[in-house]
Design a protein around this motif. Structure first.
Motif, short mmCIF file in Angstrom:
data_model
loop_
_atom_site.label_atom_id
_atom_site.label_comp_id
_atom_site.label_asym_id
_atom_site.label_seq_id
_atom_site.Cartn_x
_atom_site.Cartn_y
_atom_site.Cartn_z
N VAL A 121 -23.72 -3.71 25.00
CA VAL A 121 -24.48 -3.56 23.77
C VAL A 121 -25.68 -2.71 24.12
CG1 VAL A 121 -23.70 -5.72 22.73
CG2 VAL A 121 -25.73 -5.73 24.17
N ALA A 122 -26.21 -2.01 23.13
CA ALA A 122 -27.26 -1.03 23.41
C ALA A 122 -28.39 -1.12 22.40
CB ALA A 122 -26.67 0.38 23.41
N SER A 123 -29.54 -0.68 22.84
CA SER A 123 -30.67 -0.52 21.91
C SER A 123 -30.58 0.86 21.28
CB SER A 123 -32.00 -0.68 22.65
OG SER A 123 -32.31 0.51 23.35
N THR A 124 -31.37 1.07 20.26
CA THR A 124 -31.39 2.36 19.56
C THR A 124 -31.89 3.49 20.45
OG1 THR A 124 -33.57 1.74 18.69
CG2 THR A 124 -31.66 1.35 17.25
N ARG A 125 -32.54 3.17 21.55
CA ARG A 125 -33.05 4.21 22.44
C ARG A 125 -32.21 4.34 23.72
NH1 ARG A 125 -38.68 0.92 23.67
NH2 ARG A 125 -37.79 -0.74 24.97
N ALA A 126 -31.01 3.76 23.72
CA ALA A 126 -30.14 3.84 24.90
C ALA A 126 -29.58 5.25 25.05
CB ALA A 126 -28.99 2.85 24.79
N SER A 127 -29.35 5.65 26.29
CA SER A 127 -28.82 6.97 26.59
C SER A 127 -27.98 6.89 27.87
CB SER A 127 -29.96 7.97 26.78
OG SER A 127 -29.47 9.27 27.06
N PHE A 128 -26.71 7.31 27.79
CA PHE A 128 -25.78 7.28 28.91
C PHE A 128 -25.51 8.71 29.38
CE2 PHE A 128 -24.97 3.62 26.27
CZ PHE A 128 -24.70 2.58 27.15
N ALA A 129 -25.53 8.95 30.68
CA ALA A 129 -25.25 10.28 31.20
C ALA A 129 -24.80 10.19 32.65
CB ALA A 129 -26.48 11.18 31.09
N ASN A 130 -24.04 11.21 33.06
CA ASN A 130 -23.60 11.33 34.46
C ASN A 130 -23.85 12.75 34.94
OD1 ASN A 130 -21.50 9.02 33.37
ND2 ASN A 130 -22.11 8.74 35.52
N PRO A 131 -25.06 13.00 35.44
CA PRO A 131 -25.44 14.36 35.86
C PRO A 131 -25.12 14.67 37.32
CG PRO A 131 -27.35 12.94 35.94
CD PRO A 131 -26.19 12.08 35.48
N GLU A 132 -24.25 13.90 37.96
CA GLU A 132 -24.03 14.05 39.40
C GLU A 132 -23.66 15.46 39.84
OE1 GLU A 132 -23.40 9.59 38.71
OE2 GLU A 132 -23.07 11.45 37.60
N VAL A 177 -20.10 1.11 23.28
CA VAL A 177 -20.87 -0.12 23.12
C VAL A 177 -20.35 -0.86 21.89
CG1 VAL A 177 -22.90 0.90 24.20
CG2 VAL A 177 -22.72 0.92 21.70
N ALA A 178 -20.55 -2.18 21.91
CA ALA A 178 -20.07 -3.01 20.81
C ALA A 178 -21.05 -3.09 19.66
CB ALA A 178 -19.77 -4.42 21.32
N ALA A 179 -22.32 -2.82 19.93
CA ALA A 179 -23.35 -2.91 18.89
C ALA A 179 -24.56 -2.11 19.34
CB ALA A 179 -23.74 -4.36 18.63
N VAL A 180 -25.31 -1.61 18.36
CA VAL A 180 -26.60 -0.96 18.59
C VAL A 180 -27.63 -1.68 17.75
CG1 VAL A 180 -27.96 1.14 18.29
CG2 VAL A 180 -25.63 1.29 19.18
N VAL A 181 -28.69 -2.14 18.39
CA VAL A 181 -29.73 -2.89 17.70
C VAL A 181 -31.09 -2.40 18.17
CG1 VAL A 181 -28.28 -4.94 17.42
CG2 VAL A 181 -29.71 -4.71 19.46
N GLU A 182 -32.13 -2.84 17.49
CA GLU A 182 -33.48 -2.50 17.93
C GLU A 182 -33.76 -3.14 19.29
OE1 GLU A 182 -35.49 -0.34 16.53
OE2 GLU A 182 -33.95 0.01 14.98
N PRO A 183 -34.62 -2.53 20.10
CA PRO A 183 -34.85 -3.05 21.45
C PRO A 183 -35.21 -4.53 21.49
CG PRO A 183 -35.85 -0.89 21.22
CD PRO A 183 -35.35 -1.27 19.86
#
Length: 252
Positions: A121-132, A177-183
């Motif tokens: 689950v993620a917050s509204t400010r979540a960010s996923f990245a793979n810059p390897e 993610v299953a849901a996005v909510v406020e932090p």
């Protein structure tokens, strides 16, 4: 059971669940060797006494990658050892479900740790990245095969080959993610998922996870690729440039 004096994580053991918070705020919860050792210890406890785990990060960040300073010094032998890969696979294979609550950055190894969990689950400010690849290496701790399974090959290639970041809205639409909510609602949302699990038969839940995870994925190709790249001069130059740039920002 008395908990060890962890220095990189905060652990709370409740009756039916364990809460783990990555806690290196000075490094945005980057995953170094000591943090890895502490997570291995938690895994050993959860293997001995199975219960769901909620995994999150302290201070508004999940984990901003592996520790680049340590990666810079690693060579082919460390790459083949799969230091982070083996840890994240152990998290993935825990007997009871794991829920990652992702606030802020989940970058590089941090993203791969989140991918290893059963549900995110993620917050509204979540960010996923793979810059390897920008650091001269392969995303060698699960992203090259877990991310396509989670979001599909086109989006995974955009992330792994073109540096695309999956922000919260896209993470939800792609089912990463299953849901996005406020932090401020994030941890309660993750806990509610575990509440639902706790109402199920523990043995049925455990066996359901075993069946779902019964696959033939072997991440040796990741390890072999990084065994070559960890010895490459360009990898060392790129990582040193990253560390120098970060040092300049912190002193300015």
């Amino acid at each position: 059971m008395t908990l060890p004096d962890y220095t990189r994580i905060l652990v709370e053991e409740l009756g039916d669940r364990t809460i783990v918070r990555l806690n290196r705020p000075e490094a945005r919860n980057a995953i170094d060797l000591e943090l890895g050792r502490e997570l291995h210890d938690v895994c050993a406890r959860l293997e001995e006494t199975p219960r769901p785990m909620l995994l999150t990060g302290a201070d508004g960040c999940f984990a901003a990658g592996a520790d680049i300073g340590q990666l810079l010094g690693r060579g082919r032998h460390e790459a083949l050892a799969g230091i982070n890969s083996s840890l994240f696979e152990r998290v993935h294979r825990l007997p009871m479900p794991t829920v990652a609550a992702v606030d802020g950055y989940a970058i590089g190894g941090g993203a791969e740790l989140a991918y290893a969990c059963d549900i995110r689950v993620a917050s509204t400010r979540a960010s996923f990245a793979n810059p390897e690849p920008g650091l001269g290496i392969v995303a060698g701790a699960g992203a090259t095969w877990r991310l396509p399974e989670l979001v599909g090959m086109p989006l995974a290639k955009l992330v792994l080959l073109a540096g695309h970041r999956i922000e919260a809205a896209e993470a939800l639409s792609s089912r990463l993610v299953a849901a996005v909510v406020e932090p401020e609602e994030l941890e309660a949302t993750a806990m509610a998922l575990i509440d639902r699990m706790s109402r199920m038969s523990p043995i049925a839940l455990r066996l359901s996870k075993y069946v779902l995870d019964a696959d033939a994925v072997h991440p040796y190709a990741d390890l072999l690729a990084n065994a070559l790249l960890f010895e490459d001069e360009e990898k060392k130059e790129r990582m040193q440039a990253f560390l120098d740039k970060r040092s300049t920002r912190s002193t300015s």
